[in-house]
Design a protein around this motif. Sequence first.
Motif, PDB file in Angstrom:
ATOM      1  N   PHE A 133      59.117 -10.303 -29.057  1.00 36.73           N
ATOM      2  CA  PHE A 133      60.094 -11.312 -28.685  1.00 36.73           C
ATOM      3  C   PHE A 133      60.437 -12.190 -29.888  1.00 36.73           C
ATOM      4  CE2 PHE A 133      61.082 -15.590 -27.164  1.00 36.73           C
ATOM      5  CZ  PHE A 133      62.202 -15.324 -26.411  1.00 36.73           C
ATOM      6  N   HIS A 134      59.423 -12.648 -30.577  1.00 38.03           N
ATOM      7  CA  HIS A 134      59.657 -13.559 -31.706  1.00 38.03           C
ATOM      8  C   HIS A 134      60.053 -12.821 -32.973  1.00 38.03           C
ATOM      9  CE1 HIS A 134      58.659 -17.387 -29.929  1.00 38.03           C
ATOM     10  NE2 HIS A 134      57.635 -16.825 -29.306  1.00 38.03           N
ATOM     11  N   PHE A 135      59.442 -11.685 -33.179  1.00 37.32           N
ATOM     12  CA  PHE A 135      59.871 -10.834 -34.282  1.00 37.32           C
ATOM     13  C   PHE A 135      60.396  -9.574 -33.596  1.00 37.32           C
ATOM     14  CE2 PHE A 135      56.463 -13.572 -35.468  1.00 37.32           C
ATOM     15  CZ  PHE A 135      56.833 -14.088 -36.696  1.00 37.32           C
ATOM     16  N   GLU A 136      61.225  -8.871 -34.219  1.00 33.89           N
ATOM     17  CA  GLU A 136      61.805  -7.734 -33.518  1.00 33.89           C
ATOM     18  C   GLU A 136      60.831  -6.568 -33.413  1.00 33.89           C
ATOM     19  OE1 GLU A 136      65.776  -6.170 -34.547  1.00 33.89           O
ATOM     20  OE2 GLU A 136      66.181  -8.231 -35.139  1.00 33.89           O
ATOM     21  N   SER A 137      60.039  -6.401 -34.458  1.00 32.38           N
ATOM     22  CA  SER A 137      59.181  -5.225 -34.507  1.00 32.38           C
ATOM     23  C   SER A 137      57.931  -5.555 -35.305  1.00 32.38           C
ATOM     24  CB  SER A 137      59.919  -4.068 -35.176  1.00 32.38           C
ATOM     25  OG  SER A 137      60.183  -4.396 -36.528  1.00 32.38           O
ATOM     26  N   LYS A 138      57.008  -4.647 -35.282  1.00 30.79           N
ATOM     27  CA  LYS A 138      55.791  -4.821 -36.056  1.00 30.79           C
ATOM     28  C   LYS A 138      56.115  -4.930 -37.547  1.00 30.79           C
ATOM     29  CE  LYS A 138      51.285  -2.723 -36.860  1.00 30.79           C
ATOM     30  NZ  LYS A 138      50.457  -1.510 -36.743  1.00 30.79           N
ATOM     31  N   GLU A 139      56.975  -4.059 -37.970  1.00 30.17           N
ATOM     32  CA  GLU A 139      57.364  -4.061 -39.374  1.00 30.17           C
ATOM     33  C   GLU A 139      57.864  -5.433 -39.801  1.00 30.17           C
ATOM     34  OE1 GLU A 139      56.966  -1.866 -41.636  1.00 30.17           O
ATOM     35  OE2 GLU A 139      58.160  -2.794 -43.226  1.00 30.17           O
ATOM     36  N   LYS A 140      58.713  -6.015 -38.980  1.00 32.36           N
ATOM     37  CA  LYS A 140      59.289  -7.309 -39.354  1.00 32.36           C
ATOM     38  C   LYS A 140      58.245  -8.412 -39.311  1.00 32.36           C
ATOM     39  CE  LYS A 140      64.065  -6.253 -38.526  1.00 32.36           C
ATOM     40  NZ  LYS A 140      65.221  -6.325 -37.610  1.00 32.36           N
ATOM     41  N   LEU A 141      57.311  -8.300 -38.404  1.00 31.28           N
ATOM     42  CA  LEU A 141      56.215  -9.275 -38.379  1.00 31.28           C
ATOM     43  C   LEU A 141      55.440  -9.225 -39.689  1.00 31.28           C
ATOM     44  CD1 LEU A 141      54.100 -11.193 -37.020  1.00 31.28           C
ATOM     45  CD2 LEU A 141      52.942  -9.113 -36.261  1.00 31.28           C
ATOM     46  N   LEU A 142      55.165  -8.031 -40.138  1.00 35.63           N
ATOM     47  CA  LEU A 142      54.380  -7.886 -41.367  1.00 35.63           C
ATOM     48  C   LEU A 142      55.159  -8.377 -42.580  1.00 35.63           C
ATOM     49  CD1 LEU A 142      52.777  -4.466 -40.518  1.00 35.63           C
ATOM     50  CD2 LEU A 142      51.571  -6.623 -40.813  1.00 35.63           C
TER      51      LEU A 142
ATOM     52  N   ARG B 166      40.463  -6.425 -39.758  1.00 28.20           N
ATOM     53  CA  ARG B 166      40.530  -5.008 -39.428  1.00 28.20           C
ATOM     54  C   ARG B 166      41.213  -4.161 -40.494  1.00 28.20           C
ATOM     55  NH1 ARG B 166      39.485  -6.588 -34.053  1.00 28.20           N
ATOM     56  NH2 ARG B 166      40.801  -8.419 -33.884  1.00 28.20           N
ATOM     57  N   GLY B 167      41.907  -4.811 -41.420  1.00 29.30           N
ATOM     58  CA  GLY B 167      42.641  -4.047 -42.409  1.00 29.30           C
ATOM     59  C   GLY B 167      44.026  -3.678 -41.908  1.00 29.30           C
ATOM     60  N   TYR B 168      44.843  -3.230 -42.819  1.00 32.65           N
ATOM     61  CA  TYR B 168      46.233  -2.962 -42.477  1.00 32.65           C
ATOM     62  C   TYR B 168      46.357  -1.876 -41.414  1.00 32.65           C
ATOM     63  CZ  TYR B 168      51.223  -2.078 -43.178  1.00 32.65           C
ATOM     64  OH  TYR B 168      52.572  -1.933 -42.992  1.00 32.65           O
ATOM     65  N   SER B 169      45.695  -0.770 -41.648  1.00 31.64           N
ATOM     66  CA  SER B 169      45.924   0.379 -40.782  1.00 31.64           C
ATOM     67  C   SER B 169      45.397   0.173 -39.367  1.00 31.64           C
ATOM     68  CB  SER B 169      45.285   1.629 -41.381  1.00 31.64           C
ATOM     69  OG  SER B 169      43.876   1.513 -41.341  1.00 31.64           O
ATOM     70  N   GLU B 170      44.511  -0.777 -39.193  1.00 32.20           N
ATOM     71  CA  GLU B 170      43.924  -0.993 -37.871  1.00 32.20           C
ATOM     72  C   GLU B 170      44.473  -2.243 -37.196  1.00 32.20           C
ATOM     73  OE1 GLU B 170      40.362   0.646 -36.867  1.00 32.20           O
ATOM     74  OE2 GLU B 170      41.488   2.245 -37.870  1.00 32.20           O
ATOM     75  N   THR B 171      45.408  -2.860 -37.851  1.00 29.98           N
ATOM     76  CA  THR B 171      46.014  -4.050 -37.253  1.00 29.98           C
ATOM     77  C   THR B 171      47.068  -3.622 -36.236  1.00 29.98           C
ATOM     78  OG1 THR B 171      45.613  -5.591 -39.067  1.00 29.98           O
ATOM     79  CG2 THR B 171      47.544  -5.989 -37.720  1.00 29.98           C
ATOM     80  N   THR B 172      46.874  -4.026 -34.986  1.00 34.47           N
ATOM     81  CA  THR B 172      47.816  -3.643 -33.937  1.00 34.47           C
ATOM     82  C   THR B 172      48.493  -4.883 -33.378  1.00 34.47           C
ATOM     83  OG1 THR B 172      46.268  -3.860 -32.098  1.00 34.47           O
ATOM     84  CG2 THR B 172      46.232  -1.788 -33.321  1.00 34.47           C
ATOM     85  N   MET B 173      49.556  -4.648 -32.696  1.00 31.48           N
ATOM     86  CA  MET B 173      50.276  -5.740 -32.054  1.00 31.48           C
ATOM     87  C   MET B 173      49.367  -6.437 -31.039  1.00 31.48           C
ATOM     88  SD  MET B 173      53.369  -5.610 -33.297  1.00 31.48           S
ATOM     89  CE  MET B 173      54.938  -5.668 -32.451  1.00 31.48           C
ATOM     90  N   ALA B 174      48.556  -5.660 -30.376  1.00 31.20           N
ATOM     91  CA  ALA B 174      47.653  -6.231 -29.374  1.00 31.20           C
ATOM     92  C   ALA B 174      46.654  -7.165 -30.046  1.00 31.20           C
ATOM     93  CB  ALA B 174      46.938  -5.115 -28.627  1.00 31.20           C
ATOM     94  N   ASP B 175      46.137  -6.761 -31.202  1.00 34.83           N
ATOM     95  CA  ASP B 175      45.228  -7.614 -31.954  1.00 34.83           C
ATOM     96  C   ASP B 175      45.861  -8.963 -32.241  1.00 34.83           C
ATOM     97  OD1 ASP B 175      43.089  -5.922 -32.141  1.00 34.83           O
ATOM     98  OD2 ASP B 175      43.786  -4.977 -33.987  1.00 34.83           O
ATOM     99  N   VAL B 176      47.071  -8.890 -32.745  1.00 36.67           N
ATOM    100  CA  VAL B 176      47.761 -10.123 -33.130  1.00 36.67           C
ATOM    101  C   VAL B 176      47.977 -11.009 -31.910  1.00 36.67           C
ATOM    102  CG1 VAL B 176      49.905 -11.047 -34.063  1.00 36.67           C
ATOM    103  CG2 VAL B 176      48.848  -9.051 -35.117  1.00 36.67           C
ATOM    104  N   ALA B 177      48.473 -10.396 -30.860  1.00 39.68           N
ATOM    105  CA  ALA B 177      48.740 -11.176 -29.653  1.00 39.68           C
ATOM    106  C   ALA B 177      47.443 -11.785 -29.108  1.00 39.68           C
ATOM    107  CB  ALA B 177      49.392 -10.291 -28.600  1.00 39.68           C
ATOM    108  N   ASP B 178      46.417 -10.973 -29.031  1.00 41.07           N
ATOM    109  CA  ASP B 178      45.133 -11.479 -28.548  1.00 41.07           C
ATOM    110  C   ASP B 178      44.624 -12.597 -29.452  1.00 41.07           C
ATOM    111  OD1 ASP B 178      45.368  -9.599 -26.640  1.00 41.07           O
ATOM    112  OD2 ASP B 178      43.730  -8.310 -27.308  1.00 41.07           O
ATOM    113  N   GLY B 179      44.708 -12.357 -30.752  1.00 40.98           N
ATOM    114  CA  GLY B 179      44.244 -13.352 -31.705  1.00 40.98           C
ATOM    115  C   GLY B 179      44.957 -14.678 -31.552  1.00 40.98           C
TER     116      GLY B 179
END
Lengths: 235, 235
Positions: B75-84, B52-65
């Motif tokens: 829970f595992h990472f504090e925020s989206k920023e930290k996940l990235l 999806r590219g950076y700008s379209e990557t959402t937390m929901a995408d990651v979780a679903d994926g």
Amino acid sequence: MLETITPMKAEARDALLESTRKNEPEKRGRKASKEVRQLQLIEATIDSLAKRGYSETTMADVADGAGLSRGIVNFHFESKEKLLVATLQYMADEYAAHWRAALTKAGDDPARQLQALVAADFDRSICNKRKLAAWCAFWGEAKSRPTYQALCGARDAAYQNVFIDLCATLKQSGGYAFEPQVMALALCALLEGLWLRLMMGTEDTTRETALQSANEFLSAAFPRHYPWASGPKTA
Amino acid sequence: MLETITPMKAEARDALLESTRKNEPEKRGRKASKEVRQLQLIEATIDSLAKRGYSETTMADVADGAGLSRGIVNFHFESKEKLLVATLQYMADEYAAHWRAALTKAGDDPARQLQALVAADFDRSICNKRKLAAWCAFWGEAKSRPTYQALCGARDAAYQNVFIDLCATLKQSGGYAFEPQVMALALCALLEGLWLRLMMGTEDTTRETALQSANEFLSAAFPRHYPWASGPKTA
DNA sequence: CATCGTTTGTTGAACATTCATTCAGTATGG
DNA sequence: CCATACTGAATGAATGTTCAACAAACGATG
């Protein structure tokens, strides 16, 4: 669909530059032609891309950057997506015009032509932090957006074909052994890679050192045509 | 801050691979160690970045994926920023480990070492559409995010210094005239540029042709060390 | 030249949507 | 039964888009 935007570039751009030079307070109501407004918004978009990056560039940023109201972008461009495509189109056109001009100005000697193309890539007018950052922002999204992917080939097939032809010509006249296509790919990749590094902004890479590296490559690949084998200062 | 993530890579990764190999239904409740979960989420992040590219990557995408619930990332990472950031860190570590291993395996001959480094850049394990797309996604945002910018120098100073040293050594033994730093910059830029083109996915550029171009460069720059001057098929 | 109506550019607030984050509750392993 | 991994609905903030009102240019008309 965007054919209405790209034409009259020169005039509109001049008008835009003039208005910003005069620094007119830009009161209210109608003030500028459609083309000027569109260019103004495109320039503001490039600014925002360079400053905030793709994912953080908002319509509000662009409008504010242009000193206009919030709804204006959706009036001149239909949507954010179309604004971005128009911006990329604008940069691609500018880039293509630039290298074509450099090629024409270089005369008939293939060796001079090749060197001119390489040097053109590092002209201030297109190779500056702002534009490089904008390019890279689009590159980052290109994979997942076919439209961007097509336009990001601004350094497109035509561009690469020029390099292939020049490599083939020089190969003949210099008696080299390489495959023109392979060497041309290396050259194009080198140029893009140098752009990428310039954009990343590591201190050791400047426009000058980048051009120097590119020239080093030329003299290594075409020693008979660029025999100034790395003397102390090879302009 | 992220030191808790990078260690135990090998074990956690094995566990992750095993679980996906087994294709366990992953019912409910606690099932895997923290490290495995984090890796699982990082892999899902790379997937999403590539798709999806950076700008379209959402937390929901990651979780679903990852086949997990929505709140899991925070829970595992504090925020989206930290996940990235963790994802980029992961890729940078992997890349560094890869070229270091290739360098070690190449033995003591500088010419072999250099060739090994170049070839390593085009190994399937790190040079595939998925990873390239993820890298490019980060590149696109790097300019406006200092943290990314620092990590994107995975091809960092250390990497480039190895090239500089090798170029200097080969220069001595081969009697070349170039400046090692300049040539090393050209080489690094060439490799990055080829990656960029591979990611863009123009059909004429494949991992094989890219490697071929890089080798052509080597034989042009170091003719005495790579004298297989472009015969019909230079493996 | 003044007046008026039309077209066209422009505004800013309202709206709907998307998304990261939070958290109270649940389930599981030890 | 306690600590810990996990869930998913609720929340609130951010943002792209719409639109009704407004203003300037323009042209026609008297």
